[in-house]
Scaffold this motif. Structure first.
Motif, short mmCIF file in Angstrom:
data_model
loop_
_atom_site.label_atom_id
_atom_site.label_comp_id
_atom_site.label_asym_id
_atom_site.label_seq_id
_atom_site.Cartn_x
_atom_site.Cartn_y
_atom_site.Cartn_z
N LEU A 8 -10.12 0.09 -4.16
CA LEU A 8 -10.63 0.01 -2.79
C LEU A 8 -10.94 -1.44 -2.42
N GLY A 9 -11.65 -2.16 -3.29
CA GLY A 9 -11.96 -3.55 -3.01
C GLY A 9 -10.72 -4.41 -2.87
N ALA A 10 -9.73 -4.20 -3.74
CA ALA A 10 -8.49 -4.98 -3.66
C ALA A 10 -7.75 -4.70 -2.36
N PHE A 11 -7.74 -3.44 -1.94
CA PHE A 11 -7.07 -3.10 -0.68
C PHE A 11 -7.77 -3.74 0.51
N LEU A 12 -9.09 -3.68 0.55
CA LEU A 12 -9.83 -4.30 1.64
C LEU A 12 -9.60 -5.81 1.70
N ARG A 13 -9.60 -6.46 0.54
CA ARG A 13 -9.34 -7.91 0.52
C ARG A 13 -7.95 -8.23 1.03
N SER A 14 -6.97 -7.43 0.63
CA SER A 14 -5.59 -7.69 1.07
C SER A 14 -5.45 -7.52 2.57
N ARG A 84 -5.04 3.81 7.14
CA ARG A 84 -6.35 4.45 7.32
C ARG A 84 -6.52 5.60 6.33
N GLN A 85 -5.51 6.43 6.19
CA GLN A 85 -5.61 7.55 5.25
C GLN A 85 -5.73 7.03 3.82
N HIS A 86 -5.01 5.95 3.50
CA HIS A 86 -5.09 5.35 2.17
C HIS A 86 -6.51 4.85 1.90
N LEU A 87 -7.13 4.26 2.91
CA LEU A 87 -8.52 3.80 2.77
C LEU A 87 -9.44 4.96 2.43
N HIS A 88 -9.27 6.06 3.14
CA HIS A 88 -10.10 7.24 2.87
C HIS A 88 -9.82 7.81 1.48
N ASP A 89 -8.57 7.80 1.06
CA ASP A 89 -8.23 8.29 -0.28
C ASP A 89 -8.92 7.45 -1.35
N LEU A 90 -8.87 6.13 -1.19
CA LEU A 90 -9.46 5.25 -2.19
C LEU A 90 -10.98 5.38 -2.24
N ALA A 91 -11.58 5.74 -1.11
CA ALA A 91 -13.04 5.83 -1.04
C ALA A 91 -13.56 7.21 -1.39
N ALA A 92 -12.68 8.18 -1.63
CA ALA A 92 -13.14 9.54 -1.92
C ALA A 92 -13.98 9.57 -3.18
N PRO A 93 -15.10 10.29 -3.18
CA PRO A 93 -15.94 10.36 -4.38
C PRO A 93 -15.16 10.90 -5.57
N VAL A 94 -15.37 10.31 -6.72
CA VAL A 94 -14.63 10.69 -7.92
C VAL A 94 -14.86 12.15 -8.26
N ASP A 214 1.52 -5.95 -5.61
CA ASP A 214 0.36 -6.82 -5.40
C ASP A 214 0.10 -7.10 -3.92
N ASP A 215 1.07 -6.82 -3.06
CA ASP A 215 0.85 -6.98 -1.61
C ASP A 215 -0.04 -5.87 -1.05
N HIS A 216 -0.21 -4.78 -1.77
CA HIS A 216 -1.06 -3.65 -1.36
C HIS A 216 -0.57 -2.96 -0.09
N GLY A 217 0.70 -3.13 0.25
CA GLY A 217 1.24 -2.39 1.39
C GLY A 217 1.39 -0.92 1.05
N VAL A 218 1.15 -0.06 2.03
CA VAL A 218 1.31 1.39 1.83
C VAL A 218 2.20 1.94 2.92
N THR A 219 3.04 2.90 2.55
CA THR A 219 3.91 3.58 3.50
C THR A 219 3.91 5.06 3.17
N ASP A 220 4.18 5.87 4.16
CA ASP A 220 4.35 7.30 3.97
C ASP A 220 5.81 7.59 4.27
N ARG A 221 6.53 8.09 3.27
CA ARG A 221 7.98 8.23 3.41
C ARG A 221 8.35 9.19 4.54
N THR A 222 8.77 8.63 5.65
CA THR A 222 9.20 9.47 6.77
C THR A 222 10.59 9.01 7.20
N SER A 223 10.70 8.40 8.37
CA SER A 223 12.00 7.96 8.85
C SER A 223 12.32 6.56 8.33
#
Length: 286
Positions: A8-14, A84-94, A214-223
């Motif tokens: 989560l911290g690495a994603f926010l920094r990126s 945004r969804q990735h942020l929520h996933d990373l922050a979900a309680p363990v 390491d770029d921390h880019g996220v995509t959801d495989r669609t088109s």
């Protein structure tokens, strides 16, 4: 720091590193800047948080995060829907995450298999968790030049096989998107040990994969678009569309669509006849 909070911290920094104060709609804070992106204090102001609160989040010292705080960070960082969804996933309680339910083999979704049998005129494949091929029709290997039989890893072929790089003209763009999709999947299933092992293998085998990761880019495989340099049929152009069912997000039917009356549409029946392929070949339930 727990692994998920570290991610989560690495994603926010990126994400704040890529956003300038001007893009965030604020004047830069005074003092020398080492990077053009937002400082932690600047992001805190934009998100309506105290600097100490945001520092605890980025450093992994904030045990719980409310939806309101996550949404405030998403707006401040100008995240798209997937980020945004990735942020929520990373922050979900363990404690809310299942221990490790993804080791059992997947069975191809019957509805998606039936759909694929109606698409024998275009390449199509059914992908499961970690990009494993659950089923594919006969035109797919004729177009891609790789068998990709059920059980094969599509990301491993795409990212590491020299033939994929040669066959796919826009390989760099397509491969970077695939790495972003893997990172998105890791965010959804951080305890999937086989997925983590796959990512480790890919990063160790390819500097490009490691850099994209390491770029921390996220995509959801669609088109997506894919341009194929075929040694027999010449240039082929496809639009890649992914279809999933509401009850199982871990399977996707990937269809290589073509423009009607295009050169690619005309070439596909010839390819099928040259390779003597049956109309469709799929993997049965395991």
């Amino acid at each position: 720091m727990p692994a998920d909070r570290s991610a989560l911290g690495a994603f926010l920094r990126s994400r704040r590193d890529r956003l300038t104060p001007a893009q965030a709609g604020i004047d830069p804070f005074p003092g020398p800047r080492r990077v053009p992106g937002l400082r932690k204090e600047e992001l805190a102001v934009v998100a309506g948080l105290s600097p100490d609160h945001y520092s605890r989040i980025e450093q992994g010292r904030q045990a719980t995060l409310s939806v309101d705080v996550l949404e405030a960070l998403a707006r401040a960082l100008r995240l798209d829907d997937v980020e945004r969804q990735h942020l929520h996933d990373l922050a979900a309680p363990v404690g809310r995450r299942p221990a490790d339910p993804w080791e059992a083999p997947q069975r191809p979704d019957p509805g998606l298999l039936r759909m694929m049998t109606t698409l024998d005129h275009v390449p199509a494949l059914l992908l499961g968790r970690r990009g494993e091929v659950l089923a594919r029709n006969a035109l797919l290997p004729a177009v891609l030049g790789a068998d990709l039989a059920p059980g094969a890893s599509f990301p491993r072929w795409l990212l590491l096989d020299a033939g994929a790089r040669e066959r796919i003209e826009n390989w760099g763009e397509y491969a970077a998107t695939a790495v972003g999709a893997l990172r998105y999947e890791v965010g959804r299933r951080p305890h999937d040990r086989r997925l983590a092992a796959l990512v480790t293998d890919l990063r160790e085998a390819s500097r490009e994969v490691d850099r994209w990761w390491d770029d921390h880019g996220v995509t959801d495989r669609t088109s997506a678009a894919k341009r194929i340099a075929h040694p027999e049929a010449g240039p082929l152009v496809f639009g890649i569309e992914a279809v999933e069912t509401p009850h199982d997000r871990d399977q996707r039917l990937v269809v290589y669509t073509v423009e009607p009356d295009s050169a690619t549409a005309a070439a596909l029946p010839l390819l099928a006849s040259w390779h003597g392929a049956p109309a469709v070949g799929v993997r049965g339930p395991r």
